[in-house]
Design an enzyme around this catalytic site. Structure first.
Site, PDB file in Angstrom:
ATOM      1  CD1 TRP A  43      47.628  41.116  37.501  1.00 40.78           C
ATOM      2  CD2 TRP A  43      49.246  42.648  37.649  1.00 40.78           C
ATOM      3  NE1 TRP A  43      48.320  40.873  38.646  1.00 40.78           N
ATOM      4  CE2 TRP A  43      49.327  41.788  38.765  1.00 40.78           C
ATOM      5  CE3 TRP A  43      50.171  43.690  37.520  1.00 40.78           C
ATOM      6  CZ2 TRP A  43      50.293  41.945  39.756  1.00 40.78           C
ATOM      7  CZ3 TRP A  43      51.142  43.830  38.502  1.00 40.78           C
ATOM      8  CH2 TRP A  43      51.197  42.978  39.612  1.00 40.78           C
ATOM      9  CG  ASP A  44      45.150  38.556  37.077  1.00 43.77           C
ATOM     10  OD1 ASP A  44      45.793  38.213  36.082  1.00 43.77           O
ATOM     11  OD2 ASP A  44      45.577  38.467  38.234  1.00 43.77           O
ATOM     12  NE  ARG A  45      39.500  40.249  40.320  1.00 40.27           N
ATOM     13  CZ  ARG A  45      39.345  40.048  41.618  1.00 40.27           C
ATOM     14  NH1 ARG A  45      38.215  39.567  42.080  1.00 40.27           N
ATOM     15  NH2 ARG A  45      40.313  40.328  42.459  1.00 40.27           N
ATOM     16  CG  ASN A  96      40.298  35.342  44.720  1.00 39.08           C
ATOM     17  OD1 ASN A  96      40.200  34.187  44.332  1.00 39.08           O
ATOM     18  ND2 ASN A  96      40.327  35.657  45.999  1.00 39.08           N
ATOM     19  CB  CYS A 154      40.571  43.934  39.771  1.00 32.96           C
ATOM     20  SG  CYS A 154      42.020  43.764  38.717  1.00 32.96           S
ATOM     21  CB  SER A 155      43.703  43.532  43.573  1.00 33.24           C
ATOM     22  OG  SER A 155      42.575  43.057  44.271  1.00 33.24           O
ATOM     23  CG  ASP A 156      48.053  43.843  42.139  1.00 30.06           C
ATOM     24  OD1 ASP A 156      48.421  44.840  42.774  1.00 30.06           O
ATOM     25  OD2 ASP A 156      48.064  42.694  42.611  1.00 30.06           O
ATOM     26  CG  ASN A 181      42.323  44.399  48.933  1.00 30.67           C
ATOM     27  OD1 ASN A 181      43.512  44.211  49.102  1.00 30.67           O
ATOM     28  ND2 ASN A 181      41.577  43.651  48.143  1.00 30.67           N
ATOM     29  NE  ARG A 208      47.356  35.971  37.516  1.00 28.89           N
ATOM     30  CZ  ARG A 208      48.081  36.295  38.582  1.00 28.89           C
ATOM     31  NH1 ARG A 208      48.968  35.436  39.056  1.00 28.89           N
ATOM     32  NH2 ARG A 208      47.903  37.457  39.197  1.00 28.89           N
TER      33      ARG A 208
END
Lengths: 642, 556
Positions: A342-344, A275, A338-340, A250, A384
């Site tokens: 909102w998931d992990r 991911n 994580c990246s954004d 990234n 999702r």
């Protein structure tokens, strides 16, 4: 209605997944919202209702001698097999359902037409049932160190964050704005969980836009302020939940992770959770394993292993455990991203919260937790869960994994949770079914723009009203080991296959008697007896109390037919052993009736129930491999990503 | 040689004991002829650990400076460590353990010395017998009789003295049939179904050999079993190919042409060494929590233990299907008829017969179908999962039975009167016991060794009311129906209570079990004193349908 080419087909056969001999003949109806199958010559209890929004995929199979098979694959892992006598009918149903199950606009979703018999006040009441402000004040916020900052009231700083955000009091507006500009999608560090006892917090954000060397003074100040808001500690953890390789890749895109040298007193830690694409593929494999037709023990275990699913669940659990230990045992605050974010990040923060705080192990607590960490913080439910027809690559079972982590914990700590497995499965269904407005859209802002609260109902009150079904009779809130931090074992043998979720509709796979149901009944009766006894002593009835007690004990319906259900012991080997055809058929048909009855009793949940990801398989396979090389961690990218 | 001659060092002070999930303890270690005793010396209420030497499966010695460490691996899967100051003492202790844990002579074993004050050696031994079973089973009286042709164990050394046979077949014919069956194990009645009078018979393989020998009497005997009805089923616990191969070594199968009313079905079951190695691999996988989930699953798969559970339950289900659904009698056999045969026939009875699901009924079933039926316990249970000794005849078939029963209990948590605790107790007793029940390989051997005169009976002691209470299932709700287990891989789980017994995982399950009891007890208190028996009576004959999403607390 314009999509329905064929509202009614007669002489349709409904075939059981495990045995083609268990077949029911009846009529298939298509309505604007449901597919309905009514078994012929039987009472109403044989109805099967499937909500269009729960349908994941519709598949036509090659014609067989008995007709044209049509498969409806649902998002709750149910697979329904119809055989339709006429090819044209089959095609019409296929076309109609394909369109009905792939809504293009939010307005087509069932929650906007679902109209239970309640007035406006009641609908508003359903939305008021959960109050996040109350949740933060339960945690002890605001206090002298943390307050709600109004900066995002109009969603101007970050359109995927909620309007009300907790930040350290010491942080000034320019610092927030500066920090948000240095983070993917403006998701600056903000509070998710506050531990009253020792002031340690769990904060969350997206990745910093650090590239190879970029710095941001405001962001560094922000972290410093978070660290200082925990007076007892000298440092804080920054947990990047991605595999290190993904995070490093990234950096080439101007994103990346915090450099320990630039931030004072942080300890940086990678936790390699894969991911969304990896997770989607993994669940797809798991579903294939769950759907195997009489596999051998070896095939099943090998398939389970090859899916990697339990490995991913374990990595999420370990991340949650790391954070909860940092907070509870070390008293150190943690920033998770994580990246954004909102998931992990949502998974890990909420797993840590369940481990840390017994409140989240109660019915209402879990609802609040999902509302806070997932709904308000912009987990992209519609993407999702594939609520609308769209990018198959955006679909991923992120929330499934959170629910499964909670389930795995329930298996390890049978007395620590107020709710039972049924509750988790009901939540799972409602997340996918679009029956209620809670999980529609991808952020609070979108929901506000769409006026969800004025047009749809909230599921939480509905679940709360059914709470008797969701209670765990073994729950012991006062037990010392159930208070405070749960310390699950993450030994590999502690992670099990969740049969009730993935094989929910393969009825012959499940225990025929339920220990917990029985215990619940016993508990309820005990309570009833206590009340009656109290009443008796009050009123001094002349009636002997024993008489009443007996009555209470005999009040349960007896349903013994199911114990006597033979299984497939022949393992599909055709020539070994055959029973008299008629005998077997009759037994199995009566069994079938019971199933549909149960779905009926289970109210709308089951009809609405649904989600199978098998439809996405083609999508995954066609994922360009370059894509993943260039951006190995593109999991949490929004739709309008450059 | 006296047992005490094996003991060179009887006492060592300052020994450190390490057990899973407990702090290390310092105390005194003592070796006696049959026990290892560790006592924590510092408290006045001293804590003691007493281990039967026979329970020790393997030991490992390690020298650390001048002291030594002994790792003790027990047959009940517990692993302990002892740190012993002094190398010589350590070696002495280790060699005593090695010698005394593998005694070969039955009469030297501890059950012959166990004399608790509350038990007396006089009085009847055991719970049941062939004669009693016959007496209780009215359906048999018409067409069946008790034959005592084996009263001196000469016809079949591994059978009990009495067996149940068709009335119309006389003892001479039985003797001929016995000569035609391996080890003399001619077809005998194992169970008569209370609903329809159909029977489960068991035997060993017929000795047809390469020349396809036949035995008229054996054929007549089986004909008499089905008594003019059209069909019986022979469930052969070997694959068709294996059965064919057995002919080369003098064994064989019942050929269609000579047994025209019997339909033969072959189901492959692993036996002997393969099953023993499965246990070893499984226990090894369970005792290493460090590896990844993938490695765990592949080791679990690789051990094949659950595959054996799967086959046993499937074949038992098939037998039940023949008897209950189809209304036919069944003959079960493999090769010797002392292992898988007993496994399948006793599981089938558990599924079919409500009487075998009570504590007493289950113990009677074990007594008739395993102990009296001649399962060679001494050979099969000489070693468990840890031993490095060269395997001889070891095979954990009885453990496999207990695992299968556990699976049935998971699926029908209200249908059995006993709880998991009883199964765990039996799993322990079968390898090392104070009681004589599991000694020797047959009734004949037990008779010769004087087991019944000189040891106590485990089953009788388990049924003493104060003891039995620990083993009851608080949710027991008898049902008359057959309880057909699901045999899908998704429905079968690792028996965590046994295989993960000594891990932290088991601790939380213990709490859950206590909570179940307390809920039920509270109910009894509320419901009044006339309901203090331990069943919930008609309460929920809860064979709950499937919408019920709740279930168990266990693995995979």
């Amino acid at each position: 209605m314009e999509h329905i080419r064929m509202p009614k087909v007669e002489h349709v056969r409904l075939v059981d997944r495990s045995s083609s001999r268990r077949t029911q003949v009846g009529t298939l109806y298509l309505t604007a919202t449901h597919t309905i199958f009514v078994g012929k010559g039987s009472e109403d209890r044989n109805d099967l209702w499937v909500l269009h929004s729960l349908v994941c995929n519709v598949v036509k199979h090659k014609a067989s001698q008995s007709g044209y098979p049509l498969l409806i694959i649902c998002k709750n892992f149910q697979v329904i097999r119809f055989i339709i006598p006429q090819e044209s009918d089959c095609h019409d149903v296929y076309i109609s359902l394909s369109r009905l199950s792939r809504p293009e606009k939010y307005e087509e979703l069932y929650c906007f037409s679902f109209n239970p018999n309640v007035d406006k006040a009641e609908r508003e009441h359903s939305w008021d049932f959960l109050d996040l402000k109350a949740e933060y004040s339960r945690m002890g916020l605001p206090n002298k160190l943390w307050h709600v900052n109004p900066i995002n009231r109009e969603y101007r700083v970050c359109d995927t964050y909620p309007a009300d955000l907790f930040v350290p009091k010491s942080v000034t507006l320019p610092v927030i704005v500066g920090s948000s500009k240095f983070r993917s999608r403006g998701r600056f560090p903000t509070l998710s969980y506050y531990c009253k006892e020792n002031h340690a917090t769990i904060c969350r954000s997206s990745q910093p836009l650090s590239g190879f060397s970029a710095r941001c003074l405001e962001d560094e100040q922000m972290l410093q302020a978070i660290m200082k808001s925990n007076p007892g500690s000298r440092f804080m953890y920054v947990v990047d939940t991605r595999p290190k390789l993904n995070a490093m890749a990234n950096r080439a895109a101007g994103k990346g992770y915090e450099n320990e040298d630039n931030y004072c007193n942080i300890k940086f830690q990678f936790i390699g959770i894969e991911n969304i694409h990896v997770m989607r593929n993994s669940q797809q494999k798991l579903i294939e394993v769950s759907a195997l037709h009489s596999p051998s023990m070896g095939e099943f275990l090998t398939g389970l292993e090859n899916s990697d699913w339990l490995r991913h669940i374990k990595s999420i659990m370990e991340a949650g455990l790391f954070i909860s230990k940092a907070v509870a045992e070390e008293g150190v605050s943690v920033l998770v991203h994580c990246s954004d974010g909102w998931d992990r990040t949502a998974q890990v923060c909420s797993v840590a919260s369940v481990l840390l705080d017994p409140y989240y192990r109660t019915l209402k607590g879990l609802m609040v937790l999902i509302e806070k960490d997932w709904v308000s913080f912009g987990h992209m439910f519609s993407h999702r869960c594939g609520h609308l027809i769209g990018e198959a690559k955006e679909v991923s079972p992120v929330i499934d994994q959170f629910l499964e982590c909670v389930w795995q914990l329930m298996e390890q700590f049978p007395c620590a949770f107020e709710y039972n497995e049924k509750f988790l499965i009901s939540i799972h269904i409602h997340i996918y079914s679009c029956h209620y407005g809670n999980f529609i859209c991808n952020s609070q802002k979108e929901r506000k723009d769409l006026c969800i609260k004025e047009k749809a109902h909230s599921v939480w009150l509905h679940l709360w009203e059914k709470k008797l079904d969701f209670m765990n009779p073994l729950f012991k809130p006062d037990q010392s080991q159930n208070q405070g931090l749960l310390r699950p074992s993450t030994a590999p043998y502690c992670f099990k296959y969740w049969r009730r979720l993935y094989n929910r509709f393969d009825r012959e796979l499940h225990p025929r008697q339920s220990e917990l149901d029985c215990l619940m009944t016993v508990k309820e009766e005990t309570q009833k007896l206590e009340e009656e006894l109290a009443l008796y002593e009050q009123v001094k009835l002349i009636v002997h109390p024993k008489l009443k007690i007996k009555q209470a004990l005999w009040s349960l319906p007896l349903d013994t037919s199911l114990a006597n259900t033979p299984q497939d012991y022949i393992g599909g080997a055709p020539n070994v052993f055959t029973l008299q055809q008629g005998e077997r058929e009759s037994a199995e048909l009566c069994l079938f009736g019971d199933q549909t009855k149960s779905s009926d009793a289970d109210n709308s949940d089951q009809e609405s129930g649904v989600a199978d990801f098998s439809s996405h398989s083609s999508g995954e396979e066609s994922l360009p491999s370059e894509d993943s090389v260039k951006d190995p961690d593109s999991d949490e990218t929004g739709p309008n990503r450059a | 040689m006296e047992l005490s001659e094996h003991i060179k060092t009887a006492n060592v002070e300052d020994v450190t004991l390490r057990r899973p999930f407990h702090p290390a303890l310092r105390g005194t270690l003592c070796v006696t002829s049959h026990h290892l005793l560790f006592s924590d010396r510092k408290d006045e209420a001293s804590w003691q650990l007493l281990i039967l030497l026979k329970n020790i499966d393997a030991i490992e010695k390690r020298a650390v400076g001048s002291s030594g460490t002994i790792t003790i691996k027990c047959k009940d899967l517990l692993v302990l460590q002892l740190e012993i100051p002094g190398m010589e003492e350590c070696l002495n202790i280790a060699s005593s353990i090695e010698a005394l844990s593998s005694l070969e002579s039955v009469t030297e074993m501890y059950p012959f010395f166990y004399r608790p004050s509350h038990l007396t050696l006089n009085g009847p031994w055991g719970l049941s017998s062939t004669e009693q079973y016959y007496k209780q089973t009215e359906r048999l009286w018409d067409r069946w009789r008790v034959s005592t042709l084996n009263s001196d164990y000469s016809v079949c050394p591994s059978y009990p003295s009495a067996v149940i046979m068709p009335r119309e077949v006389d003892d001479d014919k039985l003797i001929r049939s016995a000569r035609f069956r391996q080890g003399g194990r001619f077809p005998v009645l194992s169970y008569c179904h209370h609903r329809n009078g159909m029977v489960i018979m068991r035997s060993s393989q017929p000795l047809t050999g390469a020349n396809k020998k036949r035995c008229k009497e054996d054929e007549l005997l089986l004909q008499a079993v089905i008594d003019g009805s059209e069909l019986g089923y022979i469930i052969d616990l070997r694959s068709a190919q294996q059965a064919q191969q057995a002919r080369m070594t003098g064994g064989g199968f019942e050929s269609k042409s000579f047994y025209s009313h019997w339909k033969r079905i072959h189901r492959h079951h692993e036996r002997g060494k393969v099953v023993q190695e499965s246990l070893i691999k499984l226990v090894e996988a369970c005792s290493d929590p460090s590896h990844s989930v993938d490695r765990w699953l592949s080791k679990l798969e690789n051990s094949k233990w659950l595959s054996h559970v799967h086959s046993a339950l499937s074949t038992a289900g098939l037998v039940v299907e023949c008897v209950e659904r189809d209304g036919h009698s069944v003959l079960v056999h493999g090769s010797e008829g002392t292992d898988n045969t007993l496994l399948v026939s006793s599981l089938a009875q558990l599924i079919l017969d409500p009487a075998s699901r009570t504590v007493t009924g289950f113990l009677c079933l074990l007594e008739r179908e395993w102990i009296q039926a001649g399962h060679p316990f001494q050979q099969r249970c000489a070693h468990s999962a840890y031993s490095h000794a060269r395997l001889k005849q070891e095979c954990p078939i009885f453990l496999l039975l207990l695992d299968c029963v556990w699976q049935v209990w998971r699926q029908f948590p209200l249908a059995l009167e006993f709880s998991e605790a009883l199964l765990l107790r039996l799993a322990q007793e079968v390898y090392a016991s104070n009681y004589g029940t599991f000694l020797c390989n047959s009734e004949q051997e037990r008779c010769a060794a004087g087991v019944k005169e000189n040891t106590h009976c485990l089953f009788q002691s388990l049924l003493r009311p104060d003891i039995e209470e620990q083993y009851l299932n608080p949710l027991y709700e008898p049902t008359d129906l057959a309880i057909w287990p699901s045999v899908h891989p998704q429905s079968l789980q690792l028996w965590t209570g046994l295989f993960l017994r000594w891990t932290e995982y088991a601790q939380n399950m213990e709490e859950a079990r206590e909570e179940v009891w307390s809920i039920v007890k509270e109910h009894h208190e509320q419901a009044g004193p006339d309901r203090t028996n331990n069943t919930l009576s008609t309460h929920c004959d809860t064979l709950t349908p499937f919408e019920n999403l709740m279930d168990e607390l266990t693995i995979l």
